[in-house]
Structure formats: structure tokens, C-alpha cells
Design a protein around this motif. Structure first.
Motif, PDB file in Angstrom:
ATOM      1  N   LEU A  15     -13.228  12.819  10.644  1.00 19.07           N
ATOM      2  CA  LEU A  15     -12.226  13.808  11.060  1.00 19.07           C
ATOM      3  C   LEU A  15     -11.347  13.249  12.176  1.00 19.07           C
ATOM      4  CD1 LEU A  15     -14.155  17.198  11.052  1.00 19.07           C
ATOM      5  CD2 LEU A  15     -12.366  16.433   9.485  1.00 19.07           C
ATOM      6  N   ALA A  16     -11.977  12.535  13.116  1.00 14.42           N
ATOM      7  CA  ALA A  16     -11.199  11.946  14.200  1.00 14.42           C
ATOM      8  C   ALA A  16     -10.242  10.891  13.656  1.00 14.42           C
ATOM      9  CB  ALA A  16     -12.146  11.339  15.234  1.00 14.42           C
ATOM     10  N   ASP A  17     -10.709  10.100  12.690  1.00 11.31           N
ATOM     11  CA  ASP A  17      -9.837   9.109  12.057  1.00 11.31           C
ATOM     12  C   ASP A  17      -8.632   9.788  11.416  1.00 11.31           C
ATOM     13  OD1 ASP A  17     -11.542   7.067  12.768  1.00 11.31           O
ATOM     14  OD2 ASP A  17     -12.608   7.026  10.841  1.00 11.31           O
ATOM     15  N   LEU A  18      -8.916  10.875  10.705  1.00 10.14           N
ATOM     16  CA  LEU A  18      -7.832  11.599  10.035  1.00 10.14           C
ATOM     17  C   LEU A  18      -6.840  12.157  11.057  1.00 10.14           C
ATOM     18  CD1 LEU A  18      -6.648  12.768   7.434  1.00 10.14           C
ATOM     19  CD2 LEU A  18      -8.193  14.713   7.674  1.00 10.14           C
ATOM     20  N   ALA A  19      -7.381  12.721  12.135  1.00 13.27           N
ATOM     21  CA  ALA A  19      -6.507  13.297  13.162  1.00 13.27           C
ATOM     22  C   ALA A  19      -5.638  12.221  13.802  1.00 13.27           C
ATOM     23  CB  ALA A  19      -7.350  13.995  14.229  1.00 13.27           C
ATOM     24  N   SER A  20      -6.150  10.977  13.863  1.00 15.14           N
ATOM     25  CA  SER A  20      -5.365   9.907  14.475  1.00 15.14           C
ATOM     26  C   SER A  20      -4.162   9.548  13.618  1.00 15.14           C
ATOM     27  CB  SER A  20      -6.234   8.666  14.687  1.00 15.14           C
ATOM     28  OG  SER A  20      -6.423   7.978  13.454  1.00 15.14           O
ATOM     29  N   ARG A  21      -4.203   9.895  12.355  1.00 16.53           N
ATOM     30  CA  ARG A  21      -3.069   9.599  11.482  1.00 16.53           C
ATOM     31  C   ARG A  21      -2.137  10.817  11.352  1.00 16.53           C
ATOM     32  NH1 ARG A  21       0.867   8.576   9.776  1.00 16.53           N
ATOM     33  NH2 ARG A  21       1.578   7.374   7.982  1.00 16.53           N
ATOM     34  N   VAL A  22      -2.713  12.000  11.215  1.00 15.99           N
ATOM     35  CA  VAL A  22      -1.874  13.186  10.984  1.00 15.99           C
ATOM     36  C   VAL A  22      -1.180  13.626  12.274  1.00 15.99           C
ATOM     37  CG1 VAL A  22      -1.892  15.593  10.247  1.00 15.99           C
ATOM     38  CG2 VAL A  22      -3.291  13.920   9.049  1.00 15.99           C
ATOM     39  N   ARG A  23      -1.872  13.561  13.407  1.00 12.96           N
ATOM     40  CA  ARG A  23      -1.279  13.818  14.718  1.00 12.96           C
ATOM     41  C   ARG A  23      -0.446  15.091  14.786  1.00 12.96           C
ATOM     42  NH1 ARG A  23      -1.765  11.076  19.416  1.00 12.96           N
ATOM     43  NH2 ARG A  23      -3.734  10.092  18.971  1.00 12.96           N
ATOM     44  N   PRO A  24      -1.045  16.251  14.710  1.00 15.85           N
ATOM     45  CA  PRO A  24      -0.261  17.472  14.849  1.00 15.85           C
ATOM     46  C   PRO A  24       0.409  17.537  16.228  1.00 15.85           C
ATOM     47  CG  PRO A  24      -2.565  17.956  14.356  1.00 15.85           C
ATOM     48  CD  PRO A  24      -2.474  16.496  14.590  1.00 15.85           C
ATOM     49  N   ALA A  25       1.645  18.003  16.251  1.00 14.15           N
ATOM     50  CA  ALA A  25       2.363  18.115  17.522  1.00 14.15           C
ATOM     51  C   ALA A  25       1.765  19.224  18.372  1.00 14.15           C
ATOM     52  CB  ALA A  25       3.833  18.383  17.251  1.00 14.15           C
ATOM     53  N   LEU A  26       1.209  20.197  17.690  1.00 14.52           N
ATOM     54  CA  LEU A  26       0.729  21.387  18.385  1.00 14.52           C
ATOM     55  C   LEU A  26      -0.455  21.929  17.590  1.00 14.52           C
ATOM     56  CD1 LEU A  26       1.491  23.374  20.690  1.00 14.52           C
ATOM     57  CD2 LEU A  26       2.993  24.527  19.082  1.00 14.52           C
ATOM     58  N   THR A  27      -1.508  22.328  18.310  1.00 14.52           N
ATOM     59  CA  THR A  27      -2.636  22.977  17.645  1.00 14.52           C
ATOM     60  C   THR A  27      -2.759  24.384  18.218  1.00 14.52           C
ATOM     61  OG1 THR A  27      -3.802  20.902  17.248  1.00 14.52           O
ATOM     62  CG2 THR A  27      -5.129  22.905  17.242  1.00 14.52           C
ATOM     63  N   ILE A  28      -2.707  25.364  17.355  1.00 12.45           N
ATOM     64  CA  ILE A  28      -2.813  26.756  17.797  1.00 12.45           C
ATOM     65  C   ILE A  28      -4.046  27.347  17.120  1.00 12.45           C
ATOM     66  CG2 ILE A  28      -1.693  29.015  17.813  1.00 12.45           C
ATOM     67  CD1 ILE A  28       0.992  27.534  17.783  1.00 12.45           C
ATOM     68  N   VAL A  29      -5.095  27.594  17.902  1.00 10.45           N
ATOM     69  CA  VAL A  29      -6.349  28.093  17.330  1.00 10.45           C
ATOM     70  C   VAL A  29      -6.293  29.618  17.277  1.00 10.45           C
ATOM     71  CG1 VAL A  29      -8.856  28.147  17.535  1.00 10.45           C
ATOM     72  CG2 VAL A  29      -7.596  26.136  18.297  1.00 10.45           C
ATOM     73  N   ASP A  30      -6.440  30.150  16.061  1.00 11.46           N
ATOM     74  CA  ASP A  30      -6.473  31.600  15.864  1.00 11.46           C
ATOM     75  C   ASP A  30      -7.900  32.084  16.120  1.00 11.46           C
ATOM     76  OD1 ASP A  30      -6.615  34.173  14.798  1.00 11.46           O
ATOM     77  OD2 ASP A  30      -6.629  33.433  12.731  1.00 11.46           O
ATOM     78  N   ALA A  31      -8.075  32.771  17.254  1.00 11.15           N
ATOM     79  CA  ALA A  31      -9.374  33.382  17.540  1.00 11.15           C
ATOM     80  C   ALA A  31      -9.189  34.891  17.678  1.00 11.15           C
ATOM     81  CB  ALA A  31      -9.987  32.778  18.791  1.00 11.15           C
ATOM     82  N   VAL A  32      -8.246  35.413  16.898  1.00 11.60           N
ATOM     83  CA  VAL A  32      -8.058  36.862  16.872  1.00 11.60           C
ATOM     84  C   VAL A  32      -9.329  37.506  16.323  1.00 11.60           C
ATOM     85  CG1 VAL A  32      -6.703  38.738  15.891  1.00 11.60           C
ATOM     86  CG2 VAL A  32      -5.568  36.621  16.609  1.00 11.60           C
ATOM     87  N   ARG A  33      -9.779  36.941  15.197  1.00 13.80           N
ATOM     88  CA  ARG A  33     -11.094  37.296  14.655  1.00 13.80           C
ATOM     89  C   ARG A  33     -11.823  35.979  14.469  1.00 13.80           C
ATOM     90  NH1 ARG A  33      -7.740  40.824  12.438  1.00 13.80           N
ATOM     91  NH2 ARG A  33      -8.425  42.962  12.057  1.00 13.80           N
ATOM     92  N   ILE A  34     -13.034  35.880  14.944  1.00 14.03           N
ATOM     93  CA  ILE A  34     -13.792  34.661  14.684  1.00 14.03           C
ATOM     94  C   ILE A  34     -14.980  34.993  13.805  1.00 14.03           C
ATOM     95  CG2 ILE A  34     -13.050  33.583  16.848  1.00 14.03           C
ATOM     96  CD1 ILE A  34     -15.877  34.101  17.941  1.00 14.03           C
ATOM     97  N   LEU A  35     -15.379  33.998  12.999  1.00 15.36           N
ATOM     98  CA  LEU A  35     -16.500  34.166  12.077  1.00 15.36           C
ATOM     99  C   LEU A  35     -17.697  33.447  12.680  1.00 15.36           C
ATOM    100  CD1 LEU A  35     -17.404  35.137   9.242  1.00 15.36           C
ATOM    101  CD2 LEU A  35     -16.619  32.946   8.350  1.00 15.36           C
ATOM    102  N   ARG A  36     -18.746  34.211  12.993  1.00 20.51           N
ATOM    103  CA  ARG A  36     -19.864  33.637  13.743  1.00 20.51           C
ATOM    104  C   ARG A  36     -20.994  33.126  12.856  1.00 20.51           C
ATOM    105  NH1 ARG A  36     -19.162  34.977  19.436  1.00 20.51           N
ATOM    106  NH2 ARG A  36     -20.857  33.493  19.639  1.00 20.51           N
TER     107      ARG A  36
END
Lengths: 345, 526
Positions: free
Chosen positions: A254-275
Motif C-alpha cells: 500500500l505504501a508503494d502504491l501511495a508513493s506512485r499515486v500521491r494524492p494531493a489531498l486526503t479527506i477522511v470521511d468519519a461522519v459514520r465509521i464502521l467499527r
């Protein structure tokens, strides 16, 4: 008599085919030159000083990611958290706290928004898929910042993309906000090298994600048995074709993939979370309403903060550890500048 | 040359033939449009219209189940049409008949060998055998129904091949940068409506397309060979046509020029019998009326029973086919299919015990299934369940958000369950093969089956276990276990299992199958 008509027919066919392909060739020649696979998403390693943005609105130069994460300017927080309001308001407040969407999106930019729409059989209440209003507001913010085109996409593992867009409710809000849904075309998964990768050296990545000027990653925070949680880095699984392969060495890949895709912004939706029972969910008793949105240009920081919502330490998650080792971002929540906004209060 | 020259004169010189050809083309188009729409949002009760118009399917299902399916009443339209106008279904509406008309292979061979009149009896024998077997609960012979041949041939034969062809062409051309935009435009037009949006796999496509192609190739021996000699649905309509109202009549003006005998696609105009024809064979195509230069042929209402021909079924055929059906069914039923075929999973909502006596083998559910999980049984279900849909979980999974198969079944062999009911329907049960499962044998992390399990309370739990690596290092990893009471057997786990070849988790038949989860299950021998 009969031979002659056949010949005439074949000649006519040849002329038609030639015209169609010739026309297509000419039509698409100019269009392709303006893009190349080199232009990728805005690297977070690049300092996000407003002074560096060309006032005429010319796009930022994409740079190779450096190993060292750099600080965001002192004026803006590294991470923003908004709590206690409508999903759309939470998104708007968090992004404004980071300095506004115009820091990430330049006029005319091609934007890809990547929510989590992992299956086609759950509505948003079950917190298996990203909140539709969160996605809609992000589209709206991008367009307000002058984005040329905003497309929203995910490659679900259950069902096809178009039915997942409909069932999750994401399509309705995206279209209402003026964005477009990108139906997954298998042709667009292209074999891509990941230069900085430690394990995942090559991978079939969705072409549009690589070609976009800006990628905005919009995970929903939820339970996952192997990754413990699925957050920003795990959400990037939805831009590649061969998912089961990733499970072998999930954190590093996953870290390898993130190093290539490189999102400019990450917005985590925690309006509802699944536990529990993630990532697919299905029981409202497993869902907790937190009315929280986390935003950061740093995908590792965003994931680290989100982990604390579940009572976990950032280093409990293998992909955060791998991300830190690769220098993709920070997890020092105690020292980084965090702006917490109480919207409802 | 002479008849051809006259035929070329234009549309209006043969008004009835032109009208018929137009209606044939429209009916075939309607069939194909409904076939395409069968996968998607259109209600299954609309897209299976042609199958429900087929009185043979309705009749055998009635015979085998002894119960009437309300939706099958549509077949009364075809029955009424036949009693009024004979086998006009065959000449004007049947999509397979139209395809056979459009591929006149008999012109290549110029009738070097043509079957004798006795061959016409084959279709009646097949019809009787089909009906008697149905009374005894066997529907395997429905694989010879023309609409099932066409639907199945398209759904699991021609269409998957078309998909592979288009995908290969698109992939090859997409490498050329200049063609990307047009190729994407074409792809967007085709998917998800016409071709599947995600890659799907179909077994034995060549076999099912081959049956369809073989029916077409029979045209080499005679025009509409299938319709004349083999079609059991045509035989059923033919028997009704013996008392049809509208029938062909020879007018006194006939001079015996044999133009009509040559023109008749069914070859049923008999010069030796004063150019009379058998209404059981006549498809009401009206070519003879249009072609007759003297107006010697008309179609007029008659109230009588047409005389039986030599090839029509008599007492002997009835007794022989009845005996064959009894013997055949006894031979087929020597074994309990559940024991012999533990992996023959029925579609969700199918009655576990009665399914083979309800399913008419049409293949409509296989077209409707978006993941191509439903495929015709080859050996999984034995002869009794031959070509009934089985759920092959390794090739496709039963989508938790989909109930299309039940909605599309023309005879409700797969119950038209609402989605919430279908989600509780037990198809089978998954079992983990601990000798193949990665965390069990190779000490590798893998939780794919648990991750993809769509149930609100997952039917796969992960237990923590200590494992010793070859290096001597000890690690803690999660190993999957199936919670039997929760599993519905949708096959998502088997489909996604990363084990090479056969999955390390397999769905097989179980007690309680065909019923609701947690409900009072069926017990073997109970």
C-alpha cells in the motif's frame, strides 16, 4: 455479375473504414500531446506556499517526490479536523482551515476524486461506502477553485462500478454538485512502474488517476480485518486492477502504491465509521456516528489521526509504518500542527 | 430464372411476403433487444416475453409441476393465434425461424439430398417424448426447444464470444494513442448494456453456440430443415393447426405449374395431392399466394379437421414414445442427484428437490446473471439436470445486491424473490480446505474470503493462531473459519480466493438449501 458487386462492396467498405480510422487518427492527434503519464498528482512533498502558485493560474510543475516530507507553511495547519455538523459543512471547514481548495486545485485542472464505493449493495447509512454529501461537497469545492473537470471514480470488488455509484448514493450528489462519474473501463488499467517501490515494483493502475492534475483521496474510516482499518492508503486499492495480490504484504504494498499515486489531498470521511464486520458492513449496530472529517495533504498524517478515532495508535497499522519508513508523511500527532474545528458549537 | 425474375419486380408485387418479412425482422429485432435488456434494470417479466409466449414451455412446466404459473398465461396468445391462423408463429414471429430464413444454405447444395416425407414425423415423436417425460417430471428434452436453443446459444455461446472478440480488438487498438478516444467511445456505448462491464468467464461456449450453428447448418439439406423435421414447438403448433380457422385453399384456376411447390419454404405443397398442403406444416408465409400468377391459391376460413398425413403421430407412436419416456426416466433416476452431484448449486430461490422438474432450460437466467455465475450444468447435475443453471462460484459469484435470475425465469422455477428475501436464501455452504488455504498451510497472511463476505454479520470468522515460519520465527496470524449457520453460499469467497486453481474455500450443497437462513431446513430423506 456477382463477383463484380462483391468487389464493389469490398472497395466501398475499405474506403469507409479508411475514412473512419483516418478521421479518428486526425481528431485525437492534437489531444494526446497535452498530456503525458509524467504529470501526476501534486506531490505532498512540495511546499504548499501560496506564493509559489503562479498568480495567472498556470499549473504547478509536477516534481519527483523527495524522500523527506517537508513541512507545510507555518500559516496553515498540517492537518485539519472538523466535528459536529452537516457532512458538507465539515468538509468545507476542514479544507478552508488547510488554506482552501485553491491551494490544491488550479484553474483548469483535471481532478479525480477517489471515494470508497467498494460494493454495489450497500447504501451510505451502513458506512461501507463514503458519505455521498462529503464527496459532493469536495466536487463543489474543486469547481469553485476553478477545476476544469472533476471526475469521481472507484473500482468496486463487489458488482460493477456504475451500480456501486448508484447504490451508494454518491452518483446523485456528485452530479448535483456538477461533477461526473467515471465508469470503470478495464482498458484503462495500464501497467505502471513504481520507481520508489520496495515490494510492489509494477502494478496495473487506472490511467486517469495517473493522468490527472490532482487526485483527491476520500476514504471512509472503517474496520478491516487484515489492515485493521481501511483509511486513506488502503483506499488506493480502488485504483488498481489486481487486489488479491496486495494482501500478501499489505502494509508495504500500500505504501508503494501511495508513493506512485500521491494524492494531493486526503479527506477522511468519519461522519459514520464502521467499527466491525468491515469493509462491507451491513449492520447499523456496527456503525458509529462521529460527524467528523479529517483533511490533510499528508496521507500518512490523515490516516494516523483517523486511527485514533478507533482507539488505535498510528503505528498499529502496518501501512502507516511502511509509509513512515518510505518518507511519505508524518505520524507525530503530538507535534504536528493540527487545527480542530467545532462546527456545531 | 423465370420465378426469380418475377420476384425482383418490387416490394408491392408481393405485398403479403413483404409484410411478413417486415414483421419477421421486427420480431427478431424485438427478441434481440429484449435479450440485451435482460441484463440490467429492465424487469425480467418483460425481457422474458418471448419465452413466455412459447406454449410448449408453459405446457411442459404445467405437466411436470401440476401447477399453473400465472405468468405463463401469455402463451394463450400464441395458442389463440395458432387456432385462428395456423403455424403463423413459425412463419411470422419465431426469431429462430427468421434466422433460418435469412441463411438459405440449401441454395448452395441445390437439394442434392433431401429428407423424405417420413422425417416430418421426427418432430412429432420428439414432441410426444417431451410431453410424456414432462408428465413423469423430466424436462431434459427441453434442450431441443427452439427458443431455448436460441436464448441459451446467444447467452452462453455467441455473446461471450462476442465479448471476447470485442475486448481483444479494443485492447489491441487501444495501444495506439490516436485510437484511444474512439475506442473509449465505442466501449462506453457497449458497456454495461450490451456487453458485461467486468470481465466474465463462460464454460463450453463452443458447445452452446455449436448447437445453434448446427441448427442453421441443417439448412444445407433443406430449406427450414429444423422447422420441417425437428422442431418440437412447431410440432405442437402443427397439431393445433389441424383445426385452425384460416387455411390454404386451391382455387379452380390452378393449372399445375408447380411455381407454388417450388416457392414453399416448408415443402408441404404436394403436386400429387392436387397441390394441397398440410396445415400442420404450413407456416402461413403466403409466398405461394403471392407467387401464383393465376390467383390459384388463397387463404380462407374453414371449419373442419384436416386429414392426418402418413407422418402424423398415430397410436403406435404414442405408445412407443410413452414407453421410451417411462424407460428413459427410470434409467435417469437410478441415483439421487444430491449425492452424486454435491457441487450442483441451484440459483437462489430454486426448490432444491423439484428444480429439475421445473426448469425449462431456456438460459434466460444465465443472460440475466451479471457475474455469469449461472451456467448450464454439463456434468454437475447429471442427465436429469442437464443444462439447467448451476452456480459455478469459481467463475462468478451470486451478487448480494442482485435478484435478477428469479425475476427473469419464465416459469418461476427460480422463485421471483424480493431482494431482502434473496439475501437470506441458502444456496449452499462454504467449507474451507485447510490443506489448500494460504494461512493454514503456507503461514501467509490472507483474509480475502472474510473481507469479501457480504453478510452483515460475516459468515467467516478469523481466529488468531501462532505459526512457525521456516526461518524458525514465530508469528501470529489470522486463519479463516466458516460459521455454518450464517453462510448462505453466495460463493463470493470461492470466487475471490487467491489460491491457484481450485479455491481453498468451496461452496457445496447442504441441508437447509433452498430455504431461508436459520429456518427449518430440509433434511435428507425427511
Amino acid at each position: 455479375m456477382e463477383n463484380k458487386t462483391r468487389r464493389v462492396f469490398l472497395r466501398w467498405m475499405a474506403i469507409q473504414m479508411g475514412a473512419v480510422f483516418g478521421g479518428a487518427l486526425l481528431a485525437s492527434c492534437g489531444r494526446q500531446e497535452s498530456r503525458s503519464l509524467q504529470t501526476t498528482a501534486l506531490p505532498i512533498a512540495q511546499p504548499l506556499q501560496p506564493t509559489e502558485v503562479d498568480p495567472t493560474g498556470a499549473p504547478l510543475q509536477a516534481e519527483e517526490a523527495t524522500a523527506e516530507p517537508t513541512e507545510t507553511p507555518a500559516s496553515h495547519p498540517h492537518l485539519a479536523v472538523a466535528r459536529g455538523g452537516e457532512p458538507g459543512t465539515l468538509v468545507r471547514q476542514a479544507v478552508t482551515a488547510l488554506g482552501g481548495m485553491q491551494l490544491f486545485v488550479n484553474p483548469g485542472d483535471e481532478v479525480i476524486v477517489k471515494p470508497n464505493a467498494c460494493v454495489d449493495y450497500r447504501t451510505y447509512e451502513y458506512a461501507a461506502t463514503t458519505n455521498p454529501w462529503v464527496v459532493g461537497e469536495i466536487v463543489r469545492l474543486c469547481l469553485e477553485a476553478g477545476a476544469g473537470r472533476v471526475r469521481v471514480m472507484d473500482f468496486p470488488f463487489g458488482g460493477d462500478s456504475e451500480s456501486a455509484y448508484r447504490r451508494s448514493g454518491i452518483q446523485e450528489q456528485v452530479l448535483a454538485a456538477g461533477g461526473e462519474m467515471e465508469p470503470i473501463r478495464f482498458l484503462k488499467f495500464v501497467e505502471t512502474e513504481i520507481p520508489n517501490a520496495i515490494d510492489l515494483k509494477r502494478c496495473q493502475i487506472y490511467e486517469d488517476v495517473l493522468l490527472a492534475d490532482v487526485v483527491i483521496n476520500v476514504p471512509i474510516a472503517k474496520h478491516h480485518s487484515l489492515g485493521r482499518l481501511t483509511l486513506g492508503m488502503k483506499n488506493l486499492m480502488g485504483v488498481i486492477r489486481d487486489r488479491p495480490y496486495m494482501h500478501g504484504n499489505l502494509g508495504q504494498r500500500l505504501a508503494d502504491l501511495a508513493s506512485r499515486v500521491r494524492p494531493a489531498l486526503t479527506i477522511v470521511d468519519a461522519v459514520r465509521i464502521l467499527r466491525a464486520n468491515g469493509p462491507t458492513g451491513g449492520r447499523l449496530s456496527d456503525v458509529q456516528k462521529l460527524d467528523t472529517v479529517i483533511a490533510s495533504a499528508d496521507i500518512v498524517a490523515a490516516d494516523s489521526y483517523a486511527a485514533t478515532l478507533f482507539g488505535l495508535q498510528p503505528t498499529d497499522l502496518s501501512y502507516i509504518v511502511s509509509g513512515l519508513n518510505m518518507g511519505l508523511g508524518r505520524a507525530d500527532l503530538e507535534t504536528m500542527k493540527i487545527e480542530e474545528i467545532a462546527v456545531g458549537a | 430464372m423465370a420465378p426469380n425474375a418475377r420476384k425482383r419486380r418490387g416490394v408491392f408485387s408481393r405485398p403479403w411476403t413483404s409484410l411478413r418479412k417486415l414483421i419477421q425482422a421486427l420480431a427478431l429485432l424485438a427478441f434481440l433487444v429484449l435479450f440485451v435488456l435482460a441484463r440490467g434494470e429492465t424487469p425480467g417479466s418483460t425481457t422474458n416475453l418471448f419465452l413466455r409466449l412459447n406454449p410448449l414451455l408453459a405446457l411442459v412446466n404445467l405437466f411436470a409441476t401440476k401447477a399453473l404459473v400465472a405468468g405463463a398465461a401469455v402463451a394463450l396468445i400464441t395458442i389463440a393465434l395458432t387456432f385462428l391462423t395456423g403455424r403463423s408463429w413459425c412463419g411470422w414471429l419465431c426469431p429462430l425461424g427468421t434466422i433460418l430464413d435469412w441463411i438459405p444454405l440449401h441454395r448452395w447444395t441445390k437439394g442434392r439430398w433431401t429428407p423424405g416425407e417420413g422425417w416430418r414425423g421426427v418432430k412429432y415423436a420428439l414432441l410426444l417424448l417431451t410431453l410424456f417425460a414432462a408428465l413423469l417430471g423430466g424436462l431434459t428434452l427441453l434442450i431441443f426447444d427452439p427458443l431455448t436453443i436460441l436464448t441459451r446459444g446467444l447467452a452462453v455461446g455467441v455473446w461471450p464470444a462476442l465479448d471476447k472478440l470485442v475486448t481483444a480488438a479494443e485492447t489491441a487498438l487501444y495501444r495506439l494513442p490516436a485510437l484511444r478516444t474512439p475506442i473509449l467511445a465505442v466501449d462506453t456505448l457497449l458497456r454495461p448494456l450490451i456487453l458485461p462491464p467486468v470481465p466474465v468467464t463462460t464454460r463450453a461456449s463452443a458447445l452452446f453456440a455449436g448447437v445453434l450453428i448446427a441448427v442453421v447448418l441443417l439448412n444445407l439439406f433443406a430449406e427450414r430443415f429444423w422447422c420441417r423435421y425437428l422442431c418440437s414447438m412447431g410440432a405442437l403448433l402443427g397439431l393445433m393447426s389441424k383445426v385452425a380457422l384460416l387455411r390454404r385453399r386451391i382455387e379452380p384456376g390452378c393449372v399445375g405449374c408447380t411455381i407454388c411447390t417450388d416457392a414453399c419454404p416448408m415443402g408441404t405443397i404436394n403436386a400429387a395431392d392436387d397441390y394441397a398442403s398440410d396445415p400442420g406444416e404450413c407456416t402461413m408465409c403466403l409466398e405461394c399466394m403471392d407467387d401464383c400468377p393465376l390467383g390459384g391459391t388463397t387463404f380462407a376460413p374453414v371449419l373442419s379437421v384436416d386429414p392426418m398425413r402418413s407422418y402424423d403421430p398415430g397410436r403406435r407412436q404414442v405408445l412407443v414414445t410413452l414407453g421410451a419416456a417411462l424407460g428413459g426416466m427410470a434409467l435417469i433416476r437410478t441415483v439421487d442427484p444430491e449425492i452424486e452431484h454435491p457441487f450442483a448449486l441451484h440459483p437462489p430461490g430454486a426448490d432444491a428437490e423439484e428444480f429439475y422438474s421445473q426448469c425449462v432450460r431456456c438460459g434466460q437466467c444465465m443472460r440475466a446473471c451479471p457475474t455469469a455465475a449461472l451456467q448450464p450444468a454439463l456434468t454437475e447435475a447429471g442427465i436429469e439436470g442437464f443444462w439447467t443453471p448451476v452456480l459455478i462460484s469459481r467463475l462468478g459469484y451470486c451478487d448480494y445486491g442482485c435478484n435478477a435470475c428469479g425475476q427473469s425465469c419464465p416459469v418461476e422455477a427460480i422463485a421471483p424473490l424480493p431482494l431482502v428475501r434473496k439475501q437470506e436464501q441458502v444456496i449452499g455452504r462454504a467449507e474451507i480446505d485447510q490443506d489448500r488455504c494460504l494461512p493454514w498451510i503456507e503461514e501467509q497472511e490472507c483474509i480475502v474470503c472474510e473481507e469479501v463476505c457480504p453478510l452483515p454479520e460475516k459468515a467467516i470468522e478469523l481466529e488468531l493462531a501462532e505459526a512457525r515460519l521456516p526461518t524458525g520465527e514465530t508469528i501470529i496470524l489470522q486463519r479463516p473459519l466458516v460459521i455454518h449457520d450464517l453462510c448462505i453460499g453466495c460463493g463470493m469467497c470461492e470466487y475471490k480466493c487467491p489460491a491457484v486453481g481450485e479455491a481453498a474455500i468451496r461452496v457445496s450443497r447442504c441441508s437447509g438449501e433452498g430455504g431461508l437462513r436459520g429456518g427449518q431446513g430440509r433434511r435428507r430423506g425427511g
